[in-house]
Design a protein around this motif. Structure first.
Motif, PDB file in Angstrom:
ATOM      1  N   GLN A 225      18.542  20.895  47.990  1.00  0.00           N
ATOM      2  CA  GLN A 225      18.963  20.282  49.265  1.00  0.00           C
ATOM      3  C   GLN A 225      18.054  19.116  49.647  1.00  0.00           C
ATOM      4  O   GLN A 225      18.353  18.357  50.534  1.00  0.00           O
ATOM      5  CB  GLN A 225      18.942  21.344  50.374  1.00  0.00           C
ATOM      6  N   GLY A 226      16.900  19.056  48.991  1.00  0.00           N
ATOM      7  CA  GLY A 226      15.932  17.983  49.274  1.00  0.00           C
ATOM      8  C   GLY A 226      16.541  16.628  48.949  1.00  0.00           C
ATOM      9  O   GLY A 226      17.286  16.492  47.989  1.00  0.00           O
ATOM     10  N   ASN A 227      16.195  15.667  49.758  1.00  0.00           N
ATOM     11  CA  ASN A 227      16.805  14.351  49.599  1.00  0.00           C
ATOM     12  C   ASN A 227      15.782  13.247  49.807  1.00  0.00           C
ATOM     13  O   ASN A 227      16.080  12.226  50.405  1.00  0.00           O
ATOM     14  CB  ASN A 227      17.919  14.220  50.650  1.00  0.00           C
ATOM     15  N   ALA A 228      14.576  13.486  49.298  1.00  0.00           N
ATOM     16  CA  ALA A 228      13.484  12.551  49.578  1.00  0.00           C
ATOM     17  C   ALA A 228      13.716  11.206  48.894  1.00  0.00           C
ATOM     18  O   ALA A 228      14.322  11.133  47.833  1.00  0.00           O
ATOM     19  CB  ALA A 228      12.176  13.147  49.083  1.00  0.00           C
ATOM     20  N   VAL A 229      13.191  10.178  49.517  1.00  0.00           N
ATOM     21  CA  VAL A 229      13.180   8.850  48.910  1.00  0.00           C
ATOM     22  C   VAL A 229      11.954   8.788  47.996  1.00  0.00           C
ATOM     23  O   VAL A 229      10.839   9.067  48.442  1.00  0.00           O
ATOM     24  CB  VAL A 229      13.082   7.764  50.015  1.00  0.00           C
ATOM     25  N   VAL A 230      12.161   8.466  46.731  1.00  0.00           N
ATOM     26  CA  VAL A 230      11.040   8.378  45.794  1.00  0.00           C
ATOM     27  C   VAL A 230      10.502   6.948  45.796  1.00  0.00           C
ATOM     28  O   VAL A 230      11.270   5.986  45.671  1.00  0.00           O
ATOM     29  CB  VAL A 230      11.478   8.791  44.369  1.00  0.00           C
TER      30      VAL A 230
END
Ligand SMILES: [Zn+2]
Length: 262
Positions: free
Chosen positions: A82-87
């Motif tokens: 569910q994580g949607n971090a910006v890399v």
């Protein structure tokens, strides 16, 4: 009592809110930089990946491949991610420091109170282990939110869980073998058990990371030992269950112990 005019009240609330926002960014400048990455000169590869302008194009394939594989590891531990971090992929230590506010490690993750999150990588972080490790922190943060993660989750659990998808120290995925390997690593770092870290001592960020290199490695190994031990009892499917119970209002301590016994 004298009534305060509405327009003045609104102004005070507005000024108070503004002061709060400004002080947050003064305290955490890295959040400011991450939030405004679009105006930084970094290349936007897609909505979830930014690369330093200095990064050679050939690193892009490796980054995409590593992200894909890291997501598979997250799925094995958590179910559908569910994580949607910006890399944010940095090329120099200066860039990494700007976005991470630390020069330590190969990667870091930042979650904000308003729900956005970022994974910052330096060149050493361009591999599956580091990306999966940071994604695991982000997964926990995304599912529980900033407030609950900060208040409830001990650092040893957050780091120990991240080690379960990070094979830099222990590479086996068999839960019993993994636990034994972490136990041995712990003994070796502590020179046969001469130094022991209590979980309570490493439940805060400060307790976990403040200290010399041996302390930090022992903190990681202690966390890895505890969480891998817990997972031998609780099984991987229990991680989402633990999170859903915390979200439902149970305390981490209670549910962690209860799943241990089940
Ligand atoms: Zn970590």
């Amino acid at each position: 009592m004298k009534k305060i005019p509405l327009h003045r009240l609104i102004l005070w609330v507005f000024m108070g809110g503004l002061a709060l926002v400004i002080s947050y960014f003064v305290l955490f400048p890295q959040v400011w930089y991450c939030q405004w990455i679009d105006f930084s000169g970094f290349k936007k590869v897609n909505q979830h990946l930014y690369m330093s302008a200095k990064t050679p194009q050939r690193h892009l394939d490796k980054t995409n491949e590593s992200i894909k594989e890291a997501r598979q590891r997250i799925t094995r531990l958590w179910g559908v991610p569910q994580g949607n971090a910006v890399v944010i992929l940095c090329e120099s230590t200066e860039e990494y420091y700007q976005y991470c506010h630390s020069s330590e490690g190969a990667g870091c993750s930042i979650g904000t109170p308003w729900g956005t999150s970022f994974i910052i990588l330096n060149l050493d972080g361009l591999n599956v282990d580091v990306i999966a490790h940071e994604m695991c922190h982000d997964e926990l943060f995304t599912r529980l939110g900033w407030w609950t993660t900060t208040r409830q989750i001990p650092q040893w659990f957050n780091e120990g869980l991240a080690l379960m998808v990070d094979e830099r120290f222990v590479s086996t995925t068999d839960s019993i073998q993994r636990y034994q390997a972490y136990k041995e690593a712990c003994l070796s770092v502590s020179r046969g058990g001469q130094m022991v870290l209590d979980l309570d001592e490493i439940s805060s960020m400060k307790g976990f990371f403040d200290g010399n290199e041996t302390h930090v490695i022992l903190a990681y190994m202690t966390a890895g030992t505890e969480v891998s031990r817990w997972l031998t009892n609780a099984e991987r499917k229990q991680v989402p269950l633990l999170i859903s119970r915390i979200k439902a209002g149970e305390s981490f301590e209670d549910i962690y112990r209860r799943l241990d016994k089940d």
